[in-house]
Motif scaffolding. Structure first.
Motif, PDB file in Angstrom:
ATOM      1  N   ARG A  48       5.963  20.297 129.890  1.00  0.00           N
ATOM      2  CA  ARG A  48       6.835  21.754 129.382  1.00  0.00           C
ATOM      3  C   ARG A  48       7.990  21.348 128.826  1.00  0.00           C
ATOM      4  O   ARG A  48       8.642  20.704 129.289  1.00  0.00           O
ATOM      5  CB  ARG A  48       6.848  22.543 130.654  1.00  0.00           C
ATOM      6  N   CYS A  49       8.251  21.938 127.778  1.00  0.00           N
ATOM      7  CA  CYS A  49       9.711  21.808 127.103  1.00  0.00           C
ATOM      8  C   CYS A  49      10.451  22.621 127.851  1.00  0.00           C
ATOM      9  O   CYS A  49      10.072  23.508 128.649  1.00  0.00           O
ATOM     10  CB  CYS A  49       9.610  22.054 125.583  1.00  0.00           C
ATOM     11  N   ARG A  50      11.676  22.550 127.745  1.00  0.00           N
ATOM     12  CA  ARG A  50      12.700  23.580 128.429  1.00  0.00           C
ATOM     13  C   ARG A  50      12.461  25.104 128.201  1.00  0.00           C
ATOM     14  O   ARG A  50      12.625  25.993 129.154  1.00  0.00           O
ATOM     15  CB  ARG A  50      14.209  23.145 127.909  1.00  0.00           C
ATOM     16  N   LYS A 100       7.695  26.839 125.300  1.00  0.00           N
ATOM     17  CA  LYS A 100       6.887  27.011 124.084  1.00  0.00           C
ATOM     18  C   LYS A 100       5.789  26.245 123.882  1.00  0.00           C
ATOM     19  O   LYS A 100       4.862  26.237 123.444  1.00  0.00           O
ATOM     20  CB  LYS A 100       7.779  27.110 122.803  1.00  0.00           C
ATOM     21  N   VAL A 101       6.354  24.889 124.579  1.00  0.00           N
ATOM     22  CA  VAL A 101       5.423  23.861 124.338  1.00  0.00           C
ATOM     23  C   VAL A 101       4.763  23.396 125.806  1.00  0.00           C
ATOM     24  O   VAL A 101       5.553  23.005 127.036  1.00  0.00           O
ATOM     25  CB  VAL A 101       6.012  22.367 123.921  1.00  0.00           C
ATOM     26  N   LEU A 150       5.699  20.822 117.791  1.00  0.00           N
ATOM     27  CA  LEU A 150       6.155  19.429 117.824  1.00  0.00           C
ATOM     28  C   LEU A 150       6.931  18.773 116.585  1.00  0.00           C
ATOM     29  O   LEU A 150       6.668  19.257 115.477  1.00  0.00           O
ATOM     30  CB  LEU A 150       5.002  18.596 118.053  1.00  0.00           C
ATOM     31  N   ALA A 151       7.924  18.071 117.070  1.00  0.00           N
ATOM     32  CA  ALA A 151       8.320  17.286 115.783  1.00  0.00           C
ATOM     33  C   ALA A 151       8.800  15.882 116.022  1.00  0.00           C
ATOM     34  O   ALA A 151       8.567  15.541 117.201  1.00  0.00           O
ATOM     35  CB  ALA A 151      10.230  17.969 115.587  1.00  0.00           C
ATOM     36  N   CYS A 152       9.114  15.113 115.073  1.00  0.00           N
ATOM     37  CA  CYS A 152       9.148  13.536 115.143  1.00  0.00           C
ATOM     38  C   CYS A 152      10.347  13.024 114.333  1.00  0.00           C
ATOM     39  O   CYS A 152      10.339  13.403 113.202  1.00  0.00           O
ATOM     40  CB  CYS A 152       7.811  13.263 114.614  1.00  0.00           C
ATOM     41  N   SER A 165      10.355  18.643 121.128  1.00  0.00           N
ATOM     42  CA  SER A 165      10.202  20.006 120.678  1.00  0.00           C
ATOM     43  C   SER A 165      11.308  20.531 119.946  1.00  0.00           C
ATOM     44  O   SER A 165      12.214  20.808 120.240  1.00  0.00           O
ATOM     45  CB  SER A 165       9.856  20.931 122.103  1.00  0.00           C
ATOM     46  N   ALA A 166      10.746  21.074 118.512  1.00  0.00           N
ATOM     47  CA  ALA A 166      11.589  21.477 117.655  1.00  0.00           C
ATOM     48  C   ALA A 166      12.208  22.769 118.062  1.00  0.00           C
ATOM     49  O   ALA A 166      13.295  23.327 117.649  1.00  0.00           O
ATOM     50  CB  ALA A 166      10.978  21.742 116.278  1.00  0.00           C
ATOM     51  N   CYS A 167      11.615  23.688 119.133  1.00  0.00           N
ATOM     52  CA  CYS A 167      11.878  24.719 119.526  1.00  0.00           C
ATOM     53  C   CYS A 167      13.292  24.632 120.686  1.00  0.00           C
ATOM     54  O   CYS A 167      14.109  25.703 120.185  1.00  0.00           O
ATOM     55  CB  CYS A 167      10.790  25.602 120.388  1.00  0.00           C
ATOM     56  N   CYS A 168      13.427  23.776 121.049  1.00  0.00           N
ATOM     57  CA  CYS A 168      14.452  23.788 121.996  1.00  0.00           C
ATOM     58  C   CYS A 168      15.162  22.050 122.390  1.00  0.00           C
ATOM     59  O   CYS A 168      15.808  21.958 123.059  1.00  0.00           O
ATOM     60  CB  CYS A 168      14.239  24.146 123.373  1.00  0.00           C
TER      61      CYS A 168
END
Length: 200
Positions: free
Chosen positions: A8-10, A13-14, A72-74, A87-90
C-alpha cells in the motif's frame, strides 16, 4: 510459514499483495543511491537514522497490484541506473528493478509494505544482509553482513524464474513487449546533484 503481505502506498491509491516467498532476501542498504532516491522523493521514512533503507528482494511474479497500478511512476538516477519505482500519487517509494525484465527480481522498499518490523520478519524472516555501509551517516559505520549469501539468494531467484518462465509475470513490465509499464524519467544533473548532496 511465510505469509502473504499487503502492499500500500501512503495515500492508499496503490494497493497490492505479495504472496508467500522463501527464500526472500531481507536487507538494509546504506548506499548513496538509495539515499538519493528517498531524498529526491522527499520520503525520509524510507531511511533509518543512519541512512539505511530496508529492502525485501523477491520474485516479481509473486507481486500483484490490485488497485492503482496507473499511479506507478519510475525514475533512474542516471541513464544506466536501476529502475526505481514509486507511487506518483504520494511519492511512496515502492521498489527497485533491473532494466532488463529477464533479470527478474524486485527490491521492495519497506515504505510500501503494511505492518511493522515484526510483521515483515514473520513474512520474510530476519534481516540477513547489510550493504553499502561506507555511505552510512556518522563516523562509526554499521557492520556489513551477508553479501555473498544475499547475492546467492538473488541469483537463485533469477535462475528459477528464467527456467520456469515466471520472469514473464512481472507487474513492472509489459509481458508482450518487455518494456517498462511506465517510461522512466532520468534525473537531470542538477536534480541528481541535489539528491546526492543531501546524503552527505
Amino acid at each position: 510459514m511465510p505469509r502473504s503481505h499487503n502492499i500500500r502506498c501512503r495515500c492508499g491509491k496503490v494497493r497490492g499483495v505479495l504472496t508467500p516467498t522463501r527464500p526472500a532476501n531481507r536487507c538494509v542498504c546504506y548506499c548513496d543511491d538509495c539515499q538519493a532516491f528517498a531524498r529526491h522523493l522527499k520520503a525520509p521514512d524510507a531511511l533509518n537514522d543512519r541512512g539505511g533503507t530496508e529492502i525485501i528482494q523477491v520474485p516479481p511474479s509473486n507481486l500483484t497490484f490490485t488497485r492503482g497500478a496507473e499511479h506507478l511512476a519510475c525514475l533512474r538516477l542516471t541513464d544506466t541506473g536501476m529502475l526505481r519505482w514509486y507511487s506518483a500519487c504520494c511519492n511512496t517509494p515502492i521498489g527497485n528493478t533491473p532494466a532488463n525484465p529477464r533479470v527478474s527480481f524486485v527490491g521492495l522498499i519497506h515504505t510500501c509494505l503494511l505492518g511493522d518490523s515484526q510483521s515483515r520478519r514473520a513474512s520474510f524472516g530476519p534481516v540477513t544482509m547489510v550493504v553499502g555501509v561506507k555511505s552510512a551517516i556518522g563516523k562509526v559505520k554499521p557492520p556489513s553482513a551477508g553479501l555473498v549469501s544475499g547475492i546467492a539468494k538473488t541469483m537463485a531467484m533469477i535462475v528459477k524464474a528464467r527456467l520456469s518462465g515466471a520472469y514473464r509475470r512481472n507487474p513492472f513490465f509489459n509481458q508482450e513487449t518487455g518494456a517498462a509499464v511506465v517510461t522512466p524519467t532520468v534525473l537531470s544533473a542538477s536534480e541528481l546533484s541535489a539528491a546526492r548532496s543531501a546524503t552527505e
